[in-house]
Scaffold this motif. Sequence first.
Motif, PDB file in Angstrom:
ATOM      1  N   HIS A  15      27.763  35.799  47.418  1.00  0.00           N
ATOM      2  CA  HIS A  15      27.602  34.491  48.049  1.00  0.00           C
ATOM      3  C   HIS A  15      26.520  34.544  49.115  1.00  0.00           C
ATOM      4  O   HIS A  15      25.643  33.663  49.182  1.00  0.00           O
ATOM      5  CB  HIS A  15      28.939  34.047  48.656  1.00  0.00           C
ATOM      6  CG  HIS A  15      28.933  32.641  49.158  1.00  0.00           C
ATOM      7  ND1 HIS A  15      29.966  32.115  49.910  1.00  0.00           N
ATOM      8  CD2 HIS A  15      28.032  31.635  49.035  1.00  0.00           C
ATOM      9  CE1 HIS A  15      29.691  30.865  50.212  1.00  0.00           C
ATOM     10  NE2 HIS A  15      28.522  30.548  49.695  1.00  0.00           N
ATOM     11  N   LYS A  19      32.204  28.803  48.676  1.00  0.00           N
ATOM     12  CA  LYS A  19      31.726  27.541  49.248  1.00  0.00           C
ATOM     13  C   LYS A  19      32.901  26.653  49.660  1.00  0.00           C
ATOM     14  O   LYS A  19      32.863  25.997  50.704  1.00  0.00           O
ATOM     15  CB  LYS A  19      30.842  26.812  48.238  1.00  0.00           C
ATOM     16  CG  LYS A  19      29.488  27.474  47.991  1.00  0.00           C
ATOM     17  CD  LYS A  19      28.678  26.699  46.955  1.00  0.00           C
ATOM     18  CE  LYS A  19      27.307  27.319  46.759  1.00  0.00           C
ATOM     19  NZ  LYS A  19      26.518  26.593  45.716  1.00  0.00           N
ATOM     20  N   TRP A  20      33.937  26.637  48.828  1.00  0.00           N
ATOM     21  CA  TRP A  20      35.122  25.824  49.146  1.00  0.00           C
ATOM     22  C   TRP A  20      35.793  26.320  50.425  1.00  0.00           C
ATOM     23  O   TRP A  20      36.182  25.531  51.283  1.00  0.00           O
ATOM     24  CB  TRP A  20      36.108  25.861  47.974  1.00  0.00           C
ATOM     25  CG  TRP A  20      37.340  25.047  48.219  1.00  0.00           C
ATOM     26  CD1 TRP A  20      37.512  23.715  47.977  1.00  0.00           C
ATOM     27  CD2 TRP A  20      38.578  25.515  48.780  1.00  0.00           C
ATOM     28  NE1 TRP A  20      38.781  23.317  48.357  1.00  0.00           N
ATOM     29  CE2 TRP A  20      39.460  24.403  48.851  1.00  0.00           C
ATOM     30  CE3 TRP A  20      39.022  26.761  49.222  1.00  0.00           C
ATOM     31  CZ2 TRP A  20      40.757  24.510  49.345  1.00  0.00           C
ATOM     32  CZ3 TRP A  20      40.311  26.861  49.719  1.00  0.00           C
ATOM     33  CH2 TRP A  20      41.165  25.750  49.782  1.00  0.00           C
ATOM     34  N   ILE A  79      36.898  37.829  40.578  1.00  0.00           N
ATOM     35  CA  ILE A  79      35.922  36.733  40.552  1.00  0.00           C
ATOM     36  C   ILE A  79      34.727  36.937  41.475  1.00  0.00           C
ATOM     37  O   ILE A  79      33.767  36.166  41.409  1.00  0.00           O
ATOM     38  CB  ILE A  79      36.596  35.393  40.920  1.00  0.00           C
ATOM     39  CG1 ILE A  79      37.065  35.397  42.382  1.00  0.00           C
ATOM     40  CG2 ILE A  79      37.751  35.091  39.984  1.00  0.00           C
ATOM     41  CD1 ILE A  79      37.523  34.037  42.879  1.00  0.00           C
ATOM     42  N   GLU A  80      34.754  37.968  42.334  1.00  0.00           N
ATOM     43  CA  GLU A  80      33.731  38.072  43.373  1.00  0.00           C
ATOM     44  C   GLU A  80      32.332  38.295  42.822  1.00  0.00           C
ATOM     45  O   GLU A  80      31.338  38.006  43.497  1.00  0.00           O
ATOM     46  CB  GLU A  80      34.086  39.170  44.371  1.00  0.00           C
ATOM     47  CG  GLU A  80      34.130  40.572  43.795  1.00  0.00           C
ATOM     48  CD  GLU A  80      34.521  41.598  44.839  1.00  0.00           C
ATOM     49  OE1 GLU A  80      34.530  41.253  46.036  1.00  0.00           O
ATOM     50  OE2 GLU A  80      34.810  42.745  44.471  1.00  0.00           O
ATOM     51  N   TRP A 114      46.302  32.403  46.991  1.00  0.00           N
ATOM     52  CA  TRP A 114      46.364  31.608  45.764  1.00  0.00           C
ATOM     53  C   TRP A 114      47.808  31.184  45.532  1.00  0.00           C
ATOM     54  O   TRP A 114      48.679  32.027  45.359  1.00  0.00           O
ATOM     55  CB  TRP A 114      45.837  32.440  44.589  1.00  0.00           C
ATOM     56  CG  TRP A 114      45.887  31.735  43.250  1.00  0.00           C
ATOM     57  CD1 TRP A 114      46.077  30.413  43.020  1.00  0.00           C
ATOM     58  CD2 TRP A 114      45.745  32.357  41.965  1.00  0.00           C
ATOM     59  NE1 TRP A 114      46.056  30.158  41.673  1.00  0.00           N
ATOM     60  CE2 TRP A 114      45.852  31.328  40.996  1.00  0.00           C
ATOM     61  CE3 TRP A 114      45.537  33.672  41.546  1.00  0.00           C
ATOM     62  CZ2 TRP A 114      45.762  31.589  39.634  1.00  0.00           C
ATOM     63  CZ3 TRP A 114      45.436  33.932  40.190  1.00  0.00           C
ATOM     64  CH2 TRP A 114      45.545  32.893  39.251  1.00  0.00           C
ATOM     65  N   THR A 159      31.212  36.856  40.032  1.00  0.00           N
ATOM     66  CA  THR A 159      30.985  35.778  39.076  1.00  0.00           C
ATOM     67  C   THR A 159      30.583  34.504  39.812  1.00  0.00           C
ATOM     68  O   THR A 159      30.674  34.416  41.042  1.00  0.00           O
ATOM     69  CB  THR A 159      32.258  35.491  38.256  1.00  0.00           C
ATOM     70  OG1 THR A 159      33.239  34.891  39.121  1.00  0.00           O
ATOM     71  CG2 THR A 159      32.828  36.779  37.656  1.00  0.00           C
ATOM     72  N   ALA A 160      30.158  33.497  39.027  1.00  0.00           N
ATOM     73  CA  ALA A 160      29.811  32.209  39.622  1.00  0.00           C
ATOM     74  C   ALA A 160      31.025  31.560  40.265  1.00  0.00           C
ATOM     75  O   ALA A 160      30.901  30.836  41.260  1.00  0.00           O
ATOM     76  CB  ALA A 160      29.228  31.292  38.542  1.00  0.00           C
ATOM     77  N   LEU A 161      32.214  31.818  39.710  1.00  0.00           N
ATOM     78  CA  LEU A 161      33.438  31.265  40.294  1.00  0.00           C
ATOM     79  C   LEU A 161      33.646  31.785  41.708  1.00  0.00           C
ATOM     80  O   LEU A 161      34.135  31.062  42.583  1.00  0.00           O
ATOM     81  CB  LEU A 161      34.645  31.606  39.414  1.00  0.00           C
ATOM     82  CG  LEU A 161      36.009  31.108  39.908  1.00  0.00           C
ATOM     83  CD1 LEU A 161      36.015  29.592  40.071  1.00  0.00           C
ATOM     84  CD2 LEU A 161      37.113  31.551  38.953  1.00  0.00           C
ATOM     85  N   GLY A 162      33.267  33.045  41.938  1.00  0.00           N
ATOM     86  CA  GLY A 162      33.399  33.618  43.274  1.00  0.00           C
ATOM     87  C   GLY A 162      32.583  32.840  44.297  1.00  0.00           C
ATOM     88  O   GLY A 162      33.034  32.607  45.433  1.00  0.00           O
ATOM     89  N   THR A 191      31.667  29.653  43.961  1.00  0.00           N
ATOM     90  CA  THR A 191      32.306  28.337  44.082  1.00  0.00           C
ATOM     91  C   THR A 191      33.482  28.393  45.058  1.00  0.00           C
ATOM     92  O   THR A 191      33.640  27.525  45.921  1.00  0.00           O
ATOM     93  CB  THR A 191      32.792  27.853  42.706  1.00  0.00           C
ATOM     94  OG1 THR A 191      31.683  27.764  41.820  1.00  0.00           O
ATOM     95  CG2 THR A 191      33.458  26.491  42.815  1.00  0.00           C
ATOM     96  N   VAL A 192      34.307  29.437  44.923  1.00  0.00           N
ATOM     97  CA  VAL A 192      35.443  29.611  45.827  1.00  0.00           C
ATOM     98  C   VAL A 192      34.955  29.847  47.258  1.00  0.00           C
ATOM     99  O   VAL A 192      35.502  29.290  48.223  1.00  0.00           O
ATOM    100  CB  VAL A 192      36.342  30.768  45.360  1.00  0.00           C
ATOM    101  CG1 VAL A 192      37.397  31.104  46.421  1.00  0.00           C
ATOM    102  CG2 VAL A 192      37.023  30.417  44.040  1.00  0.00           C
TER     103      VAL A 192
END
Length: 212
Positions: free
Chosen positions: A70, A40-41, A29-30, A12, A32-35, A37-38
């Motif tokens: 994920h 997938k990115w 974040i792992e 980061w 959470t939904a943000l995890g 999203t990250v």
Amino acid sequence: GRALGMEALLRWNHPQEGVVAPGHFLPLIEHTALGITVGKWVLKRGLDQLDEWLGKGLDLTLSINVSARHLQEPGFANQLEHLLSRYANPVANRLVLEVLETTALADIDYTRRLMDQCRALGVRFALDDFGTGYSTFTYLKRLPLDMLKIDRSFIANMLHDPQDLAIVEGVIGLARTFGCSVVAEGVESAEQARGLLAIGCEPRQSGAATLD
């Protein structure tokens, strides 16, 4: 004596703190939904890079870590298939998804079915940090694994600690028995590399054992 593959490592770029290691922010974040999203990115960014390398004639594999949340997201295999279909180069055959032991054991039957779906696309799976978790033989038998990664904590002291050396030798033997490749993580010296080669951690036609 040559590079066989790469591993995608996330950092980061914080505007105040500078480069932040994943251990400081991924645990936040792992779950959470943000995890997701990250994740997938990272998967798309890694495949973009792999596609670029293959387009330049480089024959490399790329390993990418996938979190438990994920991996267990509904439709993961279908999403991966859609992503892989966007590339003209055969990126699927060069992609290795790395999972932790705890991820594999969360729901072993579901994980096996999912891995079979992904492997049908040409993707391979590695069990990361092997030896630091549950390390039961049950999932070595039941999961369609392609690779075991020996945790760097055993490699660091294998030249001076007979127990660590025995563990490394044991994992190499297990990998042979189960038809897996084996990767030694954290090789920092020529002495360690020579020691690993001496006990059989070397490329083979059926499953390469490599140094990381």
